[in-house]
Design an enzyme around this catalytic site. Structure first.
Site, short mmCIF file in Angstrom:
data_model
loop_
_atom_site.label_atom_id
_atom_site.label_comp_id
_atom_site.label_asym_id
_atom_site.label_seq_id
_atom_site.Cartn_x
_atom_site.Cartn_y
_atom_site.Cartn_z
N CYS A 174 50.40 -4.33 12.98
CA CYS A 174 49.29 -3.73 12.15
C CYS A 174 48.01 -4.63 12.14
CB CYS A 174 49.62 -3.35 10.72
SG CYS A 174 50.65 -1.62 11.04
N ARG B 109 63.38 -4.82 16.57
CA ARG B 109 64.14 -4.92 15.34
C ARG B 109 64.83 -3.56 15.29
NH1 ARG B 109 61.81 -4.29 11.31
NH2 ARG B 109 59.60 -4.64 11.90
N SER C 243 54.56 -4.53 10.24
CA SER C 243 54.47 -4.94 11.65
C SER C 243 53.46 -4.22 12.72
CB SER C 243 55.96 -4.68 12.19
OG SER C 243 56.76 -5.46 11.34
N LYS D 152 62.54 -13.35 10.20
CA LYS D 152 62.57 -12.30 9.25
C LYS D 152 63.80 -12.33 8.36
CE LYS D 152 58.64 -10.78 10.14
NZ LYS D 152 58.14 -9.82 11.24
N ARG E 142 56.39 -9.01 23.75
CA ARG E 142 55.87 -10.02 23.05
C ARG E 142 55.66 -11.40 23.75
NH1 ARG E 142 55.42 -9.26 17.05
NH2 ARG E 142 56.02 -6.83 16.83
N ASP F 111 52.35 -14.66 10.35
CA ASP F 111 53.30 -13.58 9.90
C ASP F 111 54.05 -13.72 8.56
OD1 ASP F 111 54.54 -11.07 11.08
OD2 ASP F 111 56.62 -12.35 11.18
N ASN G 140 56.34 -3.05 22.64
CA ASN G 140 56.70 -4.04 21.50
C ASN G 140 57.13 -5.39 22.60
OD1 ASN G 140 57.19 -5.25 19.05
ND2 ASN G 140 59.39 -5.11 19.18
N GLY H 33 36.99 -9.10 15.81
CA GLY H 33 36.05 -9.94 15.26
C GLY H 33 35.12 -9.66 14.27
N HIS I 257 55.80 -11.26 3.96
CA HIS I 257 55.08 -10.93 5.31
C HIS I 257 53.65 -11.08 5.24
CE1 HIS I 257 55.73 -7.77 8.80
NE2 HIS I 257 55.54 -9.11 9.29
N GLY J 135 63.19 -10.58 15.63
CA GLY J 135 63.65 -10.73 14.62
C GLY J 135 65.36 -10.53 14.26
N TYR K 27 67.19 -9.95 20.56
CA TYR K 27 65.65 -9.66 20.74
C TYR K 27 65.16 -9.91 19.25
CZ TYR K 27 61.32 -7.80 22.33
OH TYR K 27 60.00 -7.59 22.66
P1 GTP Z 1 53.87 -8.43 13.92
O1 GTP Z 1 54.00 -9.65 14.73
O2 GTP Z 1 54.87 -7.24 14.23
O3 GTP Z 1 54.39 -8.45 12.39
O4 GTP Z 1 52.50 -7.68 14.14
P2 GTP Z 1 51.09 -8.10 13.58
O5 GTP Z 1 50.72 -7.71 12.12
O6 GTP Z 1 50.85 -9.72 13.87
O7 GTP Z 1 50.13 -7.41 14.70
P3 GTP Z 1 49.03 -7.93 15.69
O8 GTP Z 1 47.84 -8.64 15.20
O9 GTP Z 1 50.06 -8.26 16.81
O10 GTP Z 1 48.44 -6.31 16.15
C1 GTP Z 1 49.20 -5.47 16.60
C2 GTP Z 1 48.60 -4.36 17.43
O11 GTP Z 1 47.27 -3.90 16.82
C3 GTP Z 1 47.93 -5.14 18.80
O12 GTP Z 1 47.91 -4.11 19.88
C4 GTP Z 1 46.57 -5.36 18.35
O13 GTP Z 1 45.65 -5.17 19.46
C5 GTP Z 1 46.06 -4.21 17.34
N1 GTP Z 1 44.96 -4.49 16.65
C6 GTP Z 1 45.07 -5.77 15.66
N2 GTP Z 1 44.05 -5.89 14.99
C7 GTP Z 1 43.20 -4.74 15.31
C8 GTP Z 1 41.86 -3.95 14.76
O14 GTP Z 1 41.24 -4.85 14.01
N3 GTP Z 1 41.51 -2.95 15.08
C9 GTP Z 1 42.18 -2.06 16.07
N4 GTP Z 1 41.84 -1.04 16.33
N5 GTP Z 1 43.67 -2.77 16.55
C10 GTP Z 1 43.97 -3.84 16.03
C1 SPV Z 2 57.75 -7.90 12.92
O1 SPV Z 2 58.52 -6.75 13.52
O2 SPV Z 2 57.11 -7.74 11.92
C2 SPV Z 2 57.79 -9.00 13.71
C3 SPV Z 2 58.33 -8.99 15.12
O3 SPV Z 2 56.89 -9.99 13.50
S1 SPV Z 2 60.29 -9.72 14.85
O4 SPV Z 2 60.10 -11.02 14.73
O5 SPV Z 2 60.82 -9.08 15.71
O6 SPV Z 2 60.51 -8.99 13.50
MN MN Z 3 55.98 -9.48 11.66
#
Ligand code: GTP
Ligand code: SPV
Ligand code: MN
Length: 602
Positions: free
Chosen positions: A265, A70, A263, A221, A384, A288, A382, A512, A241, A214, A212
């Site tokens: 996180c 984004r 995002s 988004k 996906r 999401d 980033n 987990g 979100h 969002g 790309y």
């Molecule tokens: P968007 O799709 O961008 O909104 O992201 P999201 O909030 O769904 O994040 P996602 O679960 O894809 O995690 C993003 C990154 O954080 C990945 O590389 C994960 O491996 C890492 N991650 C997720 N949960 C944890 C956690 O509990 N601990 C750690 N250290 N890393 C984590």
């Molecule tokens: C985010 O950035 O929070 C996403 C990926 O979930 S995107 O769809 O590109 O916004």
């Molecule tokens: Mn997101």
């Protein structure tokens, strides 16, 4: 050509766009698998999609290096007044913006097909669902929308002759001259010509120059958060979100949790987690976005408006997120990951070393060199996957219930190496809104134009996604709370999986093991769970959360203790830097919450 609708407003709009963008032809998307296969074939033939021999019906795409995430600096909220867009959004006068964009849009689809995608955010026909029509010149967008939303003729049927839709115009911004082709390259426009534009009063989206995520899959988004947040404000609901999960305890009692993390996180990971504590079960409703409304019983009900996952690839492995790994075994799209010699995908943190020579996300040969700490990653940070939610082994049986699921707890979180404890609980709804309003996180690779790593405030994880003045958004949350009974309201929690030790290692194993924190949250919602009242809210006693074997008693104590000095700094920053941005639109209730905590901290 056969137009599959009698909706005059829609027919007229499609005609207008066709005249402006002058594509070679117009294709109405019917949403069938045969059509999806045709889209994919077009892209395989043109060299932009690479079939993955190891995964059935799955394809790899490599985007342009300027088009990998984004672009917040090129995302605009063109409300009638600048004040309405507020201090956190880029604003351009809508009249001016349309003049600028029309110059770009004129003839922009030359040499390409124009696809008309009817889509529903939310189960088709659900009272909470919204219909959008995306016009795009990108078959990649068509294929992704097929997975991410409910698309095609069935949506037109619900729309009917008079139904309302949100017009979403998208172009990659690369018209082709006679005989010219993309030559296997990802089409897009240079950064300064990209415009991801929202017209909130008109409920309309124009996106130009990016293909790309969002920026281009406009149901996500752009519609489900930026436009929907404005609708939610006007219609007394919430567009957030947030992931949605169902958690069941060993005696079979279930609760629903929604969680807003910025995002990249951890939303997808938390939504799909496999508990490390025996007898507990987590199921996925969404990863999401959450749309929430009060039901007749006075409780807050949430639906996931999406139908698929557009998930971060790096870090996803059989140990961190087996449910995601199983979701992407087939029928999936991968963008900007690395390719193995035998036709499979690979990325950093997939759980095993690169099997031989790879082709990296830029299309160049790549050989893993673990001794070289400076080696560029093979997969873009980033990168996906796009996968149907129905393929997720942990998907909840009621994930498509049009009525939604009743929310018991709302979580906030972000990447905070210090200060913020593993978990704490708000004392009240308004304290929960305060928590959401001060969310901060290290910036991740999900945003192209803000430096990764710095900590910034990302209120409610909505900083890039709120379609109006953020101060009014806080106020909307306060009002939603005031219109409900405390005993029916969800409880609010703040979590932080990302605390680091002095030597830079994670203090908490995450993934987990986050189930241990969810367990305490579940118990708190049940009127149980041991807690201490502290200036920042309720915190678990050290023995209230089952400690993973990998965490020392000392680290556990640090994770669960109140860092008084750190919090004083945090609140000083909120008072001096963060809250003043919202001026007179900052709800006084939030200042009272801030004051109360400041006073107690001393
Ligand atoms: P968007 O799709 O961008 O909104 O992201 P999201 O909030 O769904 O994040 P996602 O679960 O894809 O995690 C993003 C990154 O954080 C990945 O590389 C994960 O491996 C890492 N991650 C997720 N949960 C944890 C956690 O509990 N601990 C750690 N250290 N890393 C984590
Ligand atoms: C985010 O950035 O929070 C996403 C990926 O979930 S995107 O769809 O590109 O916004
Ligand atoms: Mn997101």
């Amino acid at each position: 050509m056969n137009i599959p609708t009698n909706n005059q407003k829609l027919i007229k709009w499609v005609k207008e766009i066709e005249e402006m963008c002058t594509p070679d032809n117009v294709v109405w998307i019917d949403g069938t698998k045969a059509e999806y296969d045709r889209m994919i074939k077009i892209m395989v033939d043109s060299g932009i999609a690479i079939p993955l021999k190891k995964r059935s019906n799955s394809y790899l795409f490599r985007s342009d290096a300027s088009d990998v995430a984004r672009v917040e600096n090129r995302t605009f909220i063109a409300s009638k007044s600048k004040e309405e867009a507020g201090p956190t959004n880029n604003w351009i006068d809508p009249v001016e913006l349309k003049i600028v964009m029309k110059v770009l849009l004129k003839g922009c689809m030359k040499g390409r097909s124009m696809y008309v995608i009817p889509f529903s955010m939310g189960p088709i026909g659900s009272p909470i669902a919204k219909i959008g029509i995306e016009i795009t010149d990108s078959p990649y967008v068509v294929a992704n929308m097929y997975i991410m939303a409910r698309v095609g003729t069935k949506v037109l049927r619900v729309l009917g002759d008079e139904g309302e839709f949100i017009p979403c115009l998208h172009s990659v911004g690369k018209p082709l001259e006679q005989g010219q082709s993309d030559g296997g390259q990802w089409p897009c426009a240079p950064i300064e010509k990209k415009y991801i534009s929202h017209f909130p009063e008109e409920r309309m989206i124009w996106s130009y120059g990016s293909g790309y995520g969002g920026n281009a899959l406009l149901g996500k988004k752009c519609l489900a958060l930026r436009i929907a947040s404005v609708q939610a404000r006007d219609e007394e609901w919430l567009a957030e979100h947030m992931l949605i999960l169902k958690i069941t305890n060993p005696s079979g009692k279930s609760k629903y949790v929604a969680a807003a993390f910025p995002s990249a996180c951890g939303k997808t990971n938390l939504a799909m987690l496999i508990p490390t504590i025996p007898g507990w079960k987590v199921e996925t409703v969404g990863d999401d976005i959450s749309w929430m409304k009060y039901g007749a019983d006075g409780r807050l009900y949430a639906i996931n408006p999406e139908a698929g996952f557009f998930g971060v690839a790096p870090g996803t492995s059989m140990s961190s997120n087996p449910n995601a790994m199983r979701s992407i075994e087939k029928n999936s799209i991968f963008t900007n990951v690395a390719l193995t010699e035998d036709g499979d995908i690979w990325w950093e943190g997939i759980g095993y070393d690169a099997p031989g020579k790879l082709i990296d996300w830029t299309g160049k040969p790549w050989v893993q060199d673990k001794s070289n700490k400076e080696q560029k990653p093979a997969a873009h940070p980033n990168s996906r996957f796009t996968a149907p939610a129905s393929q997720c082994p942990s998907i909840a049986s009621n994930w498509e219930d049009p009525a939604g699921v009743p929310i018991d707890a709302i979580l906030f979180g972000g990447r905070r190496p210090s200060t913020i404890p593993l978990v704490h609980q708000a004392r009240s709804w308004n304290h929960g809104v305060f928590m959401g309003s001060i969310v901060g996180s290290e910036v991740t690779a999900a945003t192209l134009d803000v430096k990764a790593g710095i900590i910034r405030r990302d209120p409610f994880a909505m900083l890039p996604f709120c379609g109006y003045h953020m101060g009014d958004y806080f106020d909307h949350w306060i009002k939603v709370g005031a219109s409900s009974k405390p005993d029916k309201q969800p409880k609010f929690f703040f979590v932080n999986w990302f605390r680091k030790s002095k030597d830079g290692n994670w203090l908490w194993p995450g993934f987990g093991d986050n189930s241990r924190v969810l367990k305490w949250i579940f118990e708190r919602c049940d009127g149980k769970g041991k807690a201490l009242e502290t200036p920042i809210g309720y915190m678990p006693t050290v023995d209230a959360i089952d400690r993973p074997a990998s965490v020392s008693a000392e680290d556990m104590k640090e994770l669960l203790s109140l860092d008084k000095e750190g919090w004083k700094k945090e609140l000083a920053d909120v008072r001096a830097e963060h809250y003043p941005k919202f001026g007179s639109r900052l709800p006084k209730e939030l200042l009272s919450e801030l004051e109360a905590i400041e006073k107690q901290l001393g």
